[in-house]
Design an enzyme around this catalytic site. Sequence first.
Site, short mmCIF file in Angstrom:
data_model
loop_
_atom_site.label_atom_id
_atom_site.label_comp_id
_atom_site.label_asym_id
_atom_site.label_seq_id
_atom_site.Cartn_x
_atom_site.Cartn_y
_atom_site.Cartn_z
N LYS A 30 3.12 35.05 7.60
CA LYS A 30 2.74 34.45 8.88
C LYS A 30 3.10 32.97 8.90
O LYS A 30 3.70 32.47 9.84
CB LYS A 30 1.22 34.61 9.09
CG LYS A 30 0.64 33.68 10.15
CD LYS A 30 -0.86 33.85 10.32
CE LYS A 30 -1.73 33.04 9.42
NZ LYS A 30 -1.90 31.61 9.81
N ASN A 31 2.71 32.25 7.85
CA ASN A 31 2.88 30.80 7.87
C ASN A 31 4.33 30.37 7.68
O ASN A 31 4.68 29.24 7.98
CB ASN A 31 1.98 30.14 6.83
CG ASN A 31 0.52 30.21 7.25
OD1 ASN A 31 0.22 30.58 8.39
ND2 ASN A 31 -0.38 29.88 6.35
N CYS A 127 -11.08 22.70 14.21
CA CYS A 127 -11.16 24.15 14.06
C CYS A 127 -12.20 24.47 13.00
O CYS A 127 -12.78 23.58 12.39
CB CYS A 127 -9.81 24.77 13.76
SG CYS A 127 -9.32 24.66 12.07
N ARG A 132 -8.78 18.63 11.74
CA ARG A 132 -7.37 18.80 11.37
C ARG A 132 -6.48 17.91 12.22
O ARG A 132 -5.90 18.34 13.21
CB ARG A 132 -6.96 20.28 11.49
CG ARG A 132 -7.68 21.13 10.45
CD ARG A 132 -7.32 22.57 10.57
NE ARG A 132 -5.97 22.87 10.17
CZ ARG A 132 -5.44 24.10 10.24
NH1 ARG A 132 -6.16 25.11 10.72
NH2 ARG A 132 -4.21 24.32 9.86
N ASP A 328 -5.68 28.64 0.96
CA ASP A 328 -5.77 29.89 1.72
C ASP A 328 -6.20 31.08 0.86
O ASP A 328 -6.38 32.19 1.37
CB ASP A 328 -4.41 30.20 2.39
CG ASP A 328 -4.10 29.22 3.52
OD1 ASP A 328 -5.02 28.54 3.99
OD2 ASP A 328 -2.93 29.15 3.93
N ARG A 420 -5.46 37.88 12.96
CA ARG A 420 -4.53 36.75 13.10
C ARG A 420 -3.58 36.69 11.91
O ARG A 420 -2.47 36.20 12.05
CB ARG A 420 -5.31 35.43 13.16
CG ARG A 420 -6.02 35.19 14.48
CD ARG A 420 -6.64 33.81 14.48
NE ARG A 420 -5.72 32.87 13.86
CZ ARG A 420 -6.08 31.90 13.01
NH1 ARG A 420 -7.34 31.72 12.70
NH2 ARG A 420 -5.18 31.10 12.48
N1 EPU Z 1 -3.68 16.23 7.56
C1 EPU Z 1 -3.81 14.93 8.00
N2 EPU Z 1 -2.99 14.49 8.99
C2 EPU Z 1 -2.06 15.30 9.56
C3 EPU Z 1 -1.91 16.62 9.12
C4 EPU Z 1 -2.74 17.05 8.11
O1 EPU Z 1 -4.65 14.19 7.49
O2 EPU Z 1 -1.34 14.83 10.46
C5 EPU Z 1 -4.54 16.74 6.48
C6 EPU Z 1 -5.34 17.97 6.91
O3 EPU Z 1 -6.54 17.60 7.58
C7 EPU Z 1 -5.58 18.64 5.58
C8 EPU Z 1 -4.30 18.35 4.82
O4 EPU Z 1 -3.71 17.22 5.46
O5 EPU Z 1 -6.66 18.01 4.90
C9 EPU Z 1 -3.29 19.48 4.80
O6 EPU Z 1 -3.08 19.98 6.12
P1 EPU Z 1 -1.69 20.58 6.58
O7 EPU Z 1 -1.14 19.75 7.69
O8 EPU Z 1 -0.82 20.78 5.39
O9 EPU Z 1 -2.11 21.98 7.18
P2 EPU Z 1 -1.31 22.75 8.31
O10 EPU Z 1 0.14 22.51 8.13
O11 EPU Z 1 -1.92 22.48 9.63
C10 EPU Z 1 -0.86 24.97 7.00
C11 EPU Z 1 -1.23 26.42 7.12
C12 EPU Z 1 -2.70 26.60 6.77
C13 EPU Z 1 -2.93 26.10 5.35
C14 EPU Z 1 -2.48 24.65 5.24
C15 EPU Z 1 -2.59 24.08 3.84
C16 EPU Z 1 0.21 27.27 8.87
C17 EPU Z 1 0.35 27.83 10.23
N3 EPU Z 1 -1.00 26.88 8.50
O12 EPU Z 1 -1.64 24.27 7.95
O13 EPU Z 1 -2.96 28.01 6.81
O14 EPU Z 1 -4.28 26.21 5.00
O15 EPU Z 1 -1.11 24.52 5.68
O16 EPU Z 1 -1.83 24.80 2.96
O17 EPU Z 1 1.17 27.21 8.12
C18 EPU Z 1 -4.22 29.98 7.16
O18 EPU Z 1 -3.17 30.62 7.10
O19 EPU Z 1 -5.36 30.51 7.13
C19 EPU Z 1 -4.17 28.51 7.26
C20 EPU Z 1 -5.19 27.77 7.69
#
Ligand code: EPU
Length: 443
Positions: A30-31, A127, A132, A328, A420
């Site tokens: 998915k991701n 969320c 986030r 995850d 999801r």
């Molecule tokens: N963060 C910031 N600023 C930003 C973006 C992120 O401070 O602009 C922080 C977040 O709050 C968090 C950390 O950085 O503490 C990592 O967040 P990241 O941006 O890497 O998460 P994401 O890209 O939004 C993806 C996956 C998540 C997974 C995370 C971490 C997808 C669609 N989602 O989210 O997957 O937990 O990376 O590996 O790829 C799931 O599949 O259940 C899921 C939540």
Amino acid sequence: MRERSKARMDRFVIEGGRRLEGRVRVNGSKNAALPLMAAALLTDRPVTLRGVPALADIENMLRLLDELGVERTGELGAGGALTLRSADESNSHARYEIVRTMRASICALGPMLARRGAARVSMPGGCAIGDRPVDLHLRGLRALGAEIDLDGGDIIARAPASGRLKGDLVFLGGPMGSTVLGTANVLCAATLAEGRTIIECAACEPEIVDLARLLTAMGARIQGAGSPRIIVDGVESLSGAEHEVLPDRIEAGTYMCAAAITNGQITMENCPIDCLLAAQDRLEEVGVRVERLDRDECPTRATVRVTSDRVLRPVEVTTQPHPGFPTDLQAQLMALLCLADGNSVVTEKIFPERFLHVAELARMGARCFRQGATVVVSGVRRLKGAPVMASDLRASAGLVLAGLAAEGTTTVNRVYHLDRGYERMELTLQELGARIRRVEGSD
Ligand code: EPU
């Protein structure tokens, strides 16, 4: 896929205590698939993705892409091929109505900005797993010359007057390390920027490597994906391409935990074992054997047998960016540790509030003590079935695993969270011998 509103309140009823045994084929990730699909916005040529999983989040992304002028043909699921073609570039507004159903809609921002010169994407809110922010995404795009404002809850991004972003040095480190979707956004944007972009503190997750593979097949010039420094030399335009989606490491890790918690044995095909080394390390420490059965196949699509020992040992685990233990899989491993012979310590370093499962596991007799971002899990001899609910995808997966091992009946409410991210989870578990059924309707 069933209509969303109807699926909303379905629940799983699980009669626990059955040993899981059999074979599972791991689905496409998915991701990985979500940013791959958004990358179709970078070209007006067809992009074909094989093995896009049939999940609610994927349907949401298709709905968003449809609004953004992307035509879709073909099929989802294992063996299916989905073709996306950005045919009409006149609407570049990702509306709140869709973004609020799926945060990953943010990955349309970088591709649209780079190709169309402007994008309007509703700002994702908080969320269930915590705050986030998207500040790093915006910082990265600004470094490439984008002008970014906020209006009516929407992010409004515009390329410089020339219409083209400009390559530069971009630092994507934040308080929790890098950002996966932020790296995807900046990487996509940089492919069409003028000159060279260097992304420092890039996310090293396998999903980023997979995205770079697709972009390279489309004609992008990228070096270093999978390391913290990615170098992108911008090109004028990208072509179409065909790509097979990476298998889902989190789905694979979840079924590994399912084998372990039921004292079972599962053979997994299409298993990205090379993306799961930290999970394998922790599971082996617990007393779960993870063996590769093939030696020649690609380690990203390996055949792996997972066998559990009767006695589970407690471990310490800390979630970290890849190649560390993935956040995850934290809830699923915690469910397993509830039955270990002693005290385990689980620390969350990506999403410090991601513990929605803790109170629910306690309802099943688990002994978990949380302090801040750390939970001490004091193993018990048995869990007891109970009605439970968690408003997060992976927390719900952890509760299903606990239900598989518990005595008596567990009802996991609101399985739309699971839908999801897991394709036909109840059917896969049934095939492995679990007594689990979906009951439609309200909880
Ligand atoms: N963060 C910031 N600023 C930003 C973006 C992120 O401070 O602009 C922080 C977040 O709050 C968090 C950390 O950085 O503490 C990592 O967040 P990241 O941006 O890497 O998460 P994401 O890209 O939004 C993806 C996956 C998540 C997974 C995370 C971490 C997808 C669609 N989602 O989210 O997957 O937990 O990376 O590996 O790829 C799931 O599949 O259940 C899921 C939540």
